[in-house]
Design an enzyme around this catalytic site. Sequence first.
Site, PDB file in Angstrom:
ATOM      1  N   ASN A 134       0.824  -1.209   0.000  1.00  0.00           N
ATOM      2  CA  ASN A 134       0.000   0.000   0.000  1.00  0.00           C
ATOM      3  C   ASN A 134       0.858   1.259   0.000  1.00  0.00           C
ATOM      4  O   ASN A 134       1.942   1.277   0.572  1.00  0.00           O
ATOM      5  CB  ASN A 134      -0.981  -0.001   1.184  1.00  0.00           C
ATOM      6  CG  ASN A 134      -0.383  -0.603   2.444  1.00  0.00           C
ATOM      7  OD1 ASN A 134       0.458  -1.480   2.380  1.00  0.00           O
ATOM      8  ND2 ASN A 134      -0.805  -0.105   3.584  1.00  0.00           N
ATOM      9  N   THR A 190      -1.787   8.040   1.604  1.00  0.00           N
ATOM     10  CA  THR A 190      -1.403   9.451   1.719  1.00  0.00           C
ATOM     11  C   THR A 190      -0.739   9.650   3.079  1.00  0.00           C
ATOM     12  O   THR A 190      -1.177   9.091   4.087  1.00  0.00           O
ATOM     13  CB  THR A 190      -2.664  10.330   1.604  1.00  0.00           C
ATOM     14  OG1 THR A 190      -3.304  10.001   0.373  1.00  0.00           O
ATOM     15  CG2 THR A 190      -2.312  11.801   1.614  1.00  0.00           C
ATOM     16  N   CYS A 225      -8.067   4.710  -3.965  1.00  0.00           N
ATOM     17  CA  CYS A 225      -7.054   5.277  -4.872  1.00  0.00           C
ATOM     18  C   CYS A 225      -7.334   6.652  -5.467  1.00  0.00           C
ATOM     19  O   CYS A 225      -6.418   7.468  -5.543  1.00  0.00           O
ATOM     20  CB  CYS A 225      -6.785   4.280  -5.992  1.00  0.00           C
ATOM     21  SG  CYS A 225      -5.988   2.808  -5.342  1.00  0.00           S
ATOM     22  N   ARG A 233     -12.971   1.414   1.771  1.00  0.00           N
ATOM     23  CA  ARG A 233     -11.945   2.442   1.956  1.00  0.00           C
ATOM     24  C   ARG A 233     -12.342   3.739   1.233  1.00  0.00           C
ATOM     25  O   ARG A 233     -12.672   3.728   0.074  1.00  0.00           O
ATOM     26  CB  ARG A 233     -10.583   1.940   1.444  1.00  0.00           C
ATOM     27  CG  ARG A 233      -9.996   0.855   2.331  1.00  0.00           C
ATOM     28  CD  ARG A 233      -8.681   0.346   1.803  1.00  0.00           C
ATOM     29  NE  ARG A 233      -8.826  -0.383   0.557  1.00  0.00           N
ATOM     30  CZ  ARG A 233      -7.796  -0.895  -0.132  1.00  0.00           C
ATOM     31  NH1 ARG A 233      -6.575  -0.733   0.308  1.00  0.00           N
ATOM     32  NH2 ARG A 233      -8.000  -1.546  -1.260  1.00  0.00           N
TER      33      ARG A 233
HETATM   34  P1  NAD Z   1      -3.848  -3.310   0.204  1.00  0.00           P
HETATM   35  O1  NAD Z   1      -3.738  -2.476   1.420  1.00  0.00           O
HETATM   36  O2  NAD Z   1      -5.076  -4.099  -0.038  1.00  0.00           O
HETATM   37  O3  NAD Z   1      -2.617  -4.365   0.181  1.00  0.00           O
HETATM   38  C1  NAD Z   1      -1.318  -4.017   0.471  1.00  0.00           C
HETATM   39  C2  NAD Z   1      -0.694  -5.161   1.288  1.00  0.00           C
HETATM   40  O4  NAD Z   1       0.696  -4.914   1.466  1.00  0.00           O
HETATM   41  C3  NAD Z   1      -1.285  -5.303   2.694  1.00  0.00           C
HETATM   42  O5  NAD Z   1      -1.840  -6.599   2.851  1.00  0.00           O
HETATM   43  C4  NAD Z   1      -0.097  -5.047   3.618  1.00  0.00           C
HETATM   44  O6  NAD Z   1      -0.114  -5.852   4.805  1.00  0.00           O
HETATM   45  C5  NAD Z   1       1.068  -5.421   2.726  1.00  0.00           C
HETATM   46  N1  NAD Z   1       2.351  -4.849   3.148  1.00  0.00           N
HETATM   47  C6  NAD Z   1       2.616  -3.559   3.500  1.00  0.00           C
HETATM   48  N2  NAD Z   1       3.918  -3.430   3.797  1.00  0.00           N
HETATM   49  C7  NAD Z   1       4.491  -4.635   3.618  1.00  0.00           C
HETATM   50  C8  NAD Z   1       5.816  -5.127   3.765  1.00  0.00           C
HETATM   51  N3  NAD Z   1       6.822  -4.315   4.128  1.00  0.00           N
HETATM   52  N4  NAD Z   1       6.056  -6.430   3.508  1.00  0.00           N
HETATM   53  C9  NAD Z   1       5.048  -7.256   3.123  1.00  0.00           C
HETATM   54  N5  NAD Z   1       3.768  -6.846   2.964  1.00  0.00           N
HETATM   55  C10 NAD Z   1       3.498  -5.549   3.212  1.00  0.00           C
HETATM   56  O7  NAD Z   1      -3.542  -2.356  -1.020  1.00  0.00           O
HETATM   57  P2  NAD Z   1      -4.047  -2.520  -2.531  1.00  0.00           P
HETATM   58  O8  NAD Z   1      -5.425  -2.005  -2.662  1.00  0.00           O
HETATM   59  O9  NAD Z   1      -3.729  -3.897  -2.990  1.00  0.00           O
HETATM   60  O10 NAD Z   1      -3.093  -1.476  -3.252  1.00  0.00           O
HETATM   61  C11 NAD Z   1      -1.711  -1.728  -3.395  1.00  0.00           C
HETATM   62  C12 NAD Z   1      -1.127  -0.716  -4.374  1.00  0.00           C
HETATM   63  O11 NAD Z   1      -1.740  -0.897  -5.655  1.00  0.00           O
HETATM   64  C13 NAD Z   1      -1.374   0.737  -4.008  1.00  0.00           C
HETATM   65  O12 NAD Z   1      -0.250   1.485  -4.413  1.00  0.00           O
HETATM   66  C14 NAD Z   1      -2.569   1.125  -4.846  1.00  0.00           C
HETATM   67  O13 NAD Z   1      -2.589   2.503  -5.145  1.00  0.00           O
HETATM   68  C15 NAD Z   1      -2.360   0.321  -6.093  1.00  0.00           C
HETATM   69  N6  NAD Z   1      -3.583  -0.035  -6.840  1.00  0.00           N
HETATM   70  C16 NAD Z   1      -4.698  -0.457  -6.172  1.00  0.00           C
HETATM   71  C17 NAD Z   1      -5.833  -0.840  -6.901  1.00  0.00           C
HETATM   72  C18 NAD Z   1      -7.095  -1.307  -6.210  1.00  0.00           C
HETATM   73  O14 NAD Z   1      -8.085  -1.525  -6.899  1.00  0.00           O
HETATM   74  N7  NAD Z   1      -7.122  -1.483  -4.913  1.00  0.00           N
HETATM   75  C19 NAD Z   1      -5.800  -0.820  -8.300  1.00  0.00           C
HETATM   76  C20 NAD Z   1      -4.632  -0.404  -8.933  1.00  0.00           C
HETATM   77  C21 NAD Z   1      -3.524  -0.013  -8.192  1.00  0.00           C
HETATM   78  C1  UGA Z   2     -10.164   2.863 -10.156  1.00  0.00           C
HETATM   79  C2  UGA Z   2      -9.833   2.826 -11.651  1.00  0.00           C
HETATM   80  O1  UGA Z   2     -11.037   2.657 -12.383  1.00  0.00           O
HETATM   81  C3  UGA Z   2      -8.864   1.681 -11.967  1.00  0.00           C
HETATM   82  O2  UGA Z   2      -8.488   1.727 -13.331  1.00  0.00           O
HETATM   83  C4  UGA Z   2      -7.623   1.832 -11.086  1.00  0.00           C
HETATM   84  O3  UGA Z   2      -6.735   0.743 -11.308  1.00  0.00           O
HETATM   85  C5  UGA Z   2      -8.030   1.853  -9.633  1.00  0.00           C
HETATM   86  O4  UGA Z   2      -8.962   2.948  -9.412  1.00  0.00           O
HETATM   87  C6  UGA Z   2      -6.891   2.086  -8.701  1.00  0.00           C
HETATM   88  O5  UGA Z   2      -5.856   2.578  -9.072  1.00  0.00           O
HETATM   89  O6  UGA Z   2      -7.131   1.753  -7.516  1.00  0.00           O
HETATM   90  P1  UGA Z   2     -11.816   1.538  -8.553  1.00  0.00           P
HETATM   91  O7  UGA Z   2     -11.527   2.654  -7.615  1.00  0.00           O
HETATM   92  O8  UGA Z   2     -11.676   0.155  -8.063  1.00  0.00           O
HETATM   93  O9  UGA Z   2     -10.851   1.660  -9.843  1.00  0.00           O
HETATM   94  O10 UGA Z   2     -13.302   1.670  -9.116  1.00  0.00           O
HETATM   95  P2  UGA Z   2     -14.001   2.668 -10.168  1.00  0.00           P
HETATM   96  O11 UGA Z   2     -14.944   1.871 -10.962  1.00  0.00           O
HETATM   97  O12 UGA Z   2     -13.025   3.481 -10.901  1.00  0.00           O
HETATM   98  O13 UGA Z   2     -14.868   3.607  -9.225  1.00  0.00           O
HETATM   99  C7  UGA Z   2     -14.262   4.547  -8.356  1.00  0.00           C
HETATM  100  C8  UGA Z   2     -15.331   5.402  -7.708  1.00  0.00           C
HETATM  101  O14 UGA Z   2     -15.919   6.263  -8.675  1.00  0.00           O
HETATM  102  C9  UGA Z   2     -16.478   4.587  -7.100  1.00  0.00           C
HETATM  103  O15 UGA Z   2     -16.870   5.153  -5.874  1.00  0.00           O
HETATM  104  C10 UGA Z   2     -17.581   4.728  -8.137  1.00  0.00           C
HETATM  105  O16 UGA Z   2     -18.858   4.576  -7.595  1.00  0.00           O
HETATM  106  C11 UGA Z   2     -17.336   6.143  -8.616  1.00  0.00           C
HETATM  107  N1  UGA Z   2     -17.891   6.418  -9.954  1.00  0.00           N
HETATM  108  C12 UGA Z   2     -17.447   5.732 -11.042  1.00  0.00           C
HETATM  109  C13 UGA Z   2     -18.853   7.422 -10.106  1.00  0.00           C
HETATM  110  O17 UGA Z   2     -19.246   8.061  -9.131  1.00  0.00           O
HETATM  111  N2  UGA Z   2     -19.347   7.685 -11.359  1.00  0.00           N
HETATM  112  C14 UGA Z   2     -18.926   7.008 -12.453  1.00  0.00           C
HETATM  113  O18 UGA Z   2     -19.413   7.309 -13.564  1.00  0.00           O
HETATM  114  C15 UGA Z   2     -17.954   6.001 -12.289  1.00  0.00           C
END
Ligand code: NAD
Ligand code: UGA
Length: 456
Positions: free
Chosen positions: A87, A90, A273, A343
């Site tokens: 993760n 911010t 995100c 989140r």
């Molecule tokens: P998350 O919090 O679900 O998972 C992160 C994991 O990393 C946690 O389980 C935590 O325990 C582990 N961790 C932290 N520090 C560690 C360490 N030193 N060693 C081993 N494990 C450790 O986060 P996420 O939603 O999977 O997001 C991860 C990254 O991917 C973020 O940078 C996020 O912005 C990006 N991202 C998230 C999404 C999404 O849909 N959630 C989509 C695209 C990109």
């Molecule tokens: C978003 C991006 O769509 C992914 O491409 C990216 O990888 C990811 O963030 C990330 O970096 O974490 P996610 O947040 O999982 O994915 O879901 P979205 O479908 O993008 O929705 C985000 C938020 O926008 C939700 O609260 C959704 O309800 C809202 N939303 C979406 C609106 O209010 N209006 C819309 O038209 C679309």
Amino acid sequence: MSQITCIGAGYVGGPTMAMLALHCPEHNFTVVDINEERIQRWSSDNLPIYEPGLLEVVQQARGRNLFFSNDIPTAIQQADIIFVAVNTPTKAFGEGAGKAADLQYWEKTARDILTHARQPEVIVVEKSTLPVRTAEAMSRILSSGSSHSQFSVVSNPEFLAEGTAIPDLQEPDRVLVGGEENVFGRRAARTIADLYGHWIVKDRILLTNVWSSELSKLVANAMLAQRISSINSISALCERTQANIGEISRAIGMDRRIGPHFLQASIGFGGSCFRKDILHLSYLCEYYGLPEVADYWASVVRINEFQTDRFFKNILKQQFNTLAGKKITLFGFAFKPDTGDTRDSPAISLCRKLLSEHAQVRVHDPRAREETEHDLASMEGDIAFVEDPYEAAYGAHAVALVTQWQQYRDLDYGHILENMMRPAYLFDGRNHLDHQYLFNLGYNVFPLGSAPLTHL
Ligand code: NAD
Ligand code: UGA
């Protein structure tokens, strides 16, 4: 055959490694995490995240070439390729607090890799979303000791959205791989691209330089969020002018240059995100001496907060400016449907605002019970999760729809109305329900971005 390790078993690490393992049976994938409970759940059928279709993918590869472990040193020692998907929240303290990326988890993994890596050549893949030029910091740390390994840092950001992670991974719009501009860097990028090449056509795999790859990820999220804030800002204008936001989204979305996606007005975007990535982008602009650009992007977040606040203030206003002791029911708490993730859900700030007015808040969500109860535990006031939506709305003055779960379309709103206080109000924060039908039943209906339907 390569040994591939992923550090971070969250929403990104788990699903992406499961999909890679499914399509690359000749390689071994080990996903590690400091969180023991998470790893145990990945090893069971009670996965730590809810994502449609994920369990089926995990079950096909788990035990064959997909493993979950808490033994981080061993997984790093054996690895030829290390994805880092920890993760990157911010920063909540110090310089840049509330804006900059908190890279402490990221840096800790860099140091773990430096300490434990043993293979002669190791590719380190940035999967987490990171500020542009983070790969430089990673490279510096990795070249700071007397390691057994030579490292190359590749940026491979993830674009999956929660709720649709499996189809997004199976058929991505594109895969981005940014490599360092030297021979080893180019070869490393090609190796990562080849993994995806097992199931994704070549012209969807983009090879760029590292900085473009890192920055493209932040910009993609910022542009998506910007569309939502744009349409949400117009929803406010619609409410003053009798225009209809649904009609506007349709009309502008038919312009092929604009396109129909991400034009759904809402109570505000949530999720782990969008907000954080725009704030990181804005902070980077400030850092690089571009205050006007920083302010432009920060305004996307401001409009988002304005929208949730507007939704709340409308509830307050329609309740004759007093919510004290009134029962307000939230349908949905997850930040979007088909996920258990809460989140940064707009439901959180809505609840806090309602509680500050001493409302009695009851919350239902079909999938996010565990996460919602965790969030509610940090709130002060009369608030509780209720497992049954009919019970949650029993005796309520108003129902506010926050998450557009399909289930909420299928409820018996006549039955709900029988047990609500009068006048009965329904605030639709997603324009998800049939407003005319609800009005005919007897509700006072407040959609977003169009005229209310009221009996008052
Ligand atoms: P998350 O919090 O679900 O998972 C992160 C994991 O990393 C946690 O389980 C935590 O325990 C582990 N961790 C932290 N520090 C560690 C360490 N030193 N060693 C081993 N494990 C450790 O986060 P996420 O939603 O999977 O997001 C991860 C990254 O991917 C973020 O940078 C996020 O912005 C990006 N991202 C998230 C999404 C999404 O849909 N959630 C989509 C695209 C990109
Ligand atoms: C978003 C991006 O769509 C992914 O491409 C990216 O990888 C990811 O963030 C990330 O970096 O974490 P996610 O947040 O999982 O994915 O879901 P979205 O479908 O993008 O929705 C985000 C938020 O926008 C939700 O609260 C959704 O309800 C809202 N939303 C979406 C609106 O209010 N209006 C819309 O038209 C679309």
